[in-house]
Design a protein around this motif. Structure first.
Motif, PDB file in Angstrom:
ATOM      1  N   PRO A   1       0.632  12.271   4.990  1.00  0.00           N
ATOM      2  CA  PRO A   1      -0.176  11.054   4.804  1.00  0.00           C
ATOM      3  C   PRO A   1       0.589   9.771   5.102  1.00  0.00           C
ATOM      4  O   PRO A   1       0.044   8.836   5.695  1.00  0.00           O
ATOM      5  CB  PRO A   1      -0.589  11.116   3.322  1.00  0.00           C
TER       6      PRO A   1
ATOM      7  N   PHE B   1      -0.320   7.352   8.277  1.00  0.00           N
ATOM      8  CA  PHE B   1      -0.702   5.968   8.010  1.00  0.00           C
ATOM      9  C   PHE B   1       0.146   5.012   8.848  1.00  0.00           C
ATOM     10  O   PHE B   1      -0.373   4.065   9.448  1.00  0.00           O
ATOM     11  CB  PHE B   1      -0.568   5.650   6.519  1.00  0.00           C
TER      12      PHE B   1
ATOM     13  N   TRP C   1     -12.977   3.532   0.538  1.00  0.00           N
ATOM     14  CA  TRP C   1     -11.688   2.831   0.494  1.00  0.00           C
ATOM     15  C   TRP C   1     -11.051   2.817   1.875  1.00  0.00           C
ATOM     16  O   TRP C   1     -10.526   1.808   2.310  1.00  0.00           O
ATOM     17  CB  TRP C   1     -10.709   3.544  -0.422  1.00  0.00           C
ATOM     18  N   GLY C   2     -11.076   3.988   2.522  1.00  0.00           N
ATOM     19  CA  GLY C   2     -10.458   4.118   3.849  1.00  0.00           C
ATOM     20  C   GLY C   2     -11.031   3.102   4.818  1.00  0.00           C
ATOM     21  O   GLY C   2     -10.285   2.408   5.520  1.00  0.00           O
TER      22      GLY C   2
ATOM     23  N   TYR D   1      -3.678   5.471  -0.516  1.00  0.00           N
ATOM     24  CA  TYR D   1      -4.282   6.478   0.362  1.00  0.00           C
ATOM     25  C   TYR D   1      -3.789   7.847  -0.096  1.00  0.00           C
ATOM     26  O   TYR D   1      -2.849   7.940  -0.887  1.00  0.00           O
ATOM     27  CB  TYR D   1      -3.939   6.221   1.835  1.00  0.00           C
ATOM     28  N   GLY D   2      -4.415   8.896   0.413  1.00  0.00           N
ATOM     29  CA  GLY D   2      -4.014  10.238  -0.009  1.00  0.00           C
ATOM     30  C   GLY D   2      -4.724  10.628  -1.285  1.00  0.00           C
ATOM     31  O   GLY D   2      -5.809  10.152  -1.589  1.00  0.00           O
TER      32      GLY D   2
ATOM     33  N   ILE E   1       0.850  -1.194   0.000  1.00  0.00           N
ATOM     34  CA  ILE E   1       0.000   0.000   0.000  1.00  0.00           C
ATOM     35  C   ILE E   1       0.889   1.248   0.000  1.00  0.00           C
ATOM     36  O   ILE E   1       2.029   1.209   0.478  1.00  0.00           O
ATOM     37  CB  ILE E   1      -0.948   0.001   1.229  1.00  0.00           C
TER      38      ILE E   1
ATOM     39  N   ILE F   1      -9.911  -0.484   3.747  1.00  0.00           N
ATOM     40  CA  ILE F   1      -8.499  -0.751   4.068  1.00  0.00           C
ATOM     41  C   ILE F   1      -8.320  -0.943   5.574  1.00  0.00           C
ATOM     42  O   ILE F   1      -7.675  -1.881   6.021  1.00  0.00           O
ATOM     43  CB  ILE F   1      -7.602   0.401   3.560  1.00  0.00           C
ATOM     44  N   ASN F   2      -8.916  -0.043   6.357  1.00  0.00           N
ATOM     45  CA  ASN F   2      -8.774  -0.146   7.817  1.00  0.00           C
ATOM     46  C   ASN F   2      -9.346  -1.449   8.341  1.00  0.00           C
ATOM     47  O   ASN F   2      -8.752  -2.102   9.196  1.00  0.00           O
ATOM     48  CB  ASN F   2      -9.456   1.051   8.506  1.00  0.00           C
TER      49      ASN F   2
ATOM     50  N   ARG G   1       0.746   5.898  -1.080  1.00  0.00           N
ATOM     51  CA  ARG G   1      -0.020   6.996  -1.649  1.00  0.00           C
ATOM     52  C   ARG G   1      -0.224   6.728  -3.146  1.00  0.00           C
ATOM     53  O   ARG G   1       0.544   6.010  -3.768  1.00  0.00           O
ATOM     54  CB  ARG G   1       0.715   8.331  -1.476  1.00  0.00           C
ATOM     55  N   SER G   2      -1.248   7.359  -3.717  1.00  0.00           N
ATOM     56  CA  SER G   2      -1.503   7.205  -5.143  1.00  0.00           C
ATOM     57  C   SER G   2      -0.261   7.591  -5.938  1.00  0.00           C
ATOM     58  O   SER G   2       0.432   8.545  -5.592  1.00  0.00           O
ATOM     59  CB  SER G   2      -2.666   8.119  -5.551  1.00  0.00           C
TER      60      SER G   2
ATOM     61  N   ARG H   1     -13.248   7.796  -1.601  1.00  0.00           N
ATOM     62  CA  ARG H   1     -12.062   7.768  -0.740  1.00  0.00           C
ATOM     63  C   ARG H   1     -12.419   7.283   0.659  1.00  0.00           C
ATOM     64  O   ARG H   1     -11.690   6.508   1.259  1.00  0.00           O
ATOM     65  CB  ARG H   1     -11.416   9.157  -0.676  1.00  0.00           C
TER      66      ARG H   1
END
Length: 205
Positions: A122, A126, A92-93, A79-80, A29, A96-97, A31-32, A89
């Motif tokens: 970010p 994370f 997704w958050g 993320y980000g 994982i 993922i969590n 940041r984009s 977003r």
């Protein structure tokens, strides 16, 4: 570690629909646009395994790949920043969590960080979350070929110094380049090491 076989298994948005948790799992994982797909393809030696894109936010589901019939590599949404709606977003958050906290066979999270940048909030936030939840992780600095090694080292040192302010023990870190295959042996060697530890624990249980 020699990668003999890497195959796509499934994509989904729910942990309960992931493959049975019988094999060790390693999640990637970042940041984009951190170069995650390129890194996964480089590590596995399969050019088109993870779909690369110039558009940030391409990965939107939990993607499972079975490696050597022995362990799972998981490609997670970034993320980000990504050119998607706030609702997406947030979804997704949550996904993922939930995955991170509830996937019982998750052996380690590989947090990908663009080595061209000095510490970014970010990434730090994370990793703080992973630390607070007790989720094991390592740092993987990507795109090392895009600048001088001294500049890369400078940014890595800045990250580690920043983290020392709140961490007793720093996670392991790896320096990689998908273009030059830098760090491939080190990352795969680390996964093999963890797999062996887990196998021994299972034997002694």
């Amino acid at each position: 570690m020699i990668i003999r076989e890497a195959k796509f298994m499934m994509s989904n948005s729910r942990v309960d629909q992931c493959p049975p948790p019988t094999l060790p799992e390693y999640a990637f994982i970042g940041r984009s646009n951190v170069g995650k797909s390129s890194l996964i393809n480089m590590l596995t030696g399969h050019k088109g395994l993870a779909k690369t894109s110039s558009l940030p936010g391409k990965t939107q589901l939990i993607n499972h790949f079975l490696i050597n019939d022995n362990w799972y590599l998981v490609d997670l949404p970034g993320y980000g920043y990504a050119k998607v709606s706030k609702d997406s977003r947030a979804t997704w958050g949550k996904m993922i969590n939930y995955y991170m906290r509830n996937r019982e066979n998750l052996a380690c999270v590989f947090v990908l960080i663009d080595s061209r940048h000095s510490p970014l909030a970010p990434d730090l936030e994370f990793m703080e979350m992973l630390g607070a939840e007790g989720i094991p992780f390592v740092m993987v600095f990507t795109k090392a070929d895009k600048q001088s090694s001294s500049r890369t080292q400078q940014n890595i040192t800045a990250y580690l110094q920043k983290m020392q302010q709140s961490w007793d023990e720093l996670p392991r870190h790896f320096i990689t380049s998908a273009e030059e295959k830098t760090g491939r042996e080190e990352v795969l060697g680390f996964i093999e090491e963890i797999n062996q530890q887990l196998a021994q624990q299972a034997e002694n249980a």
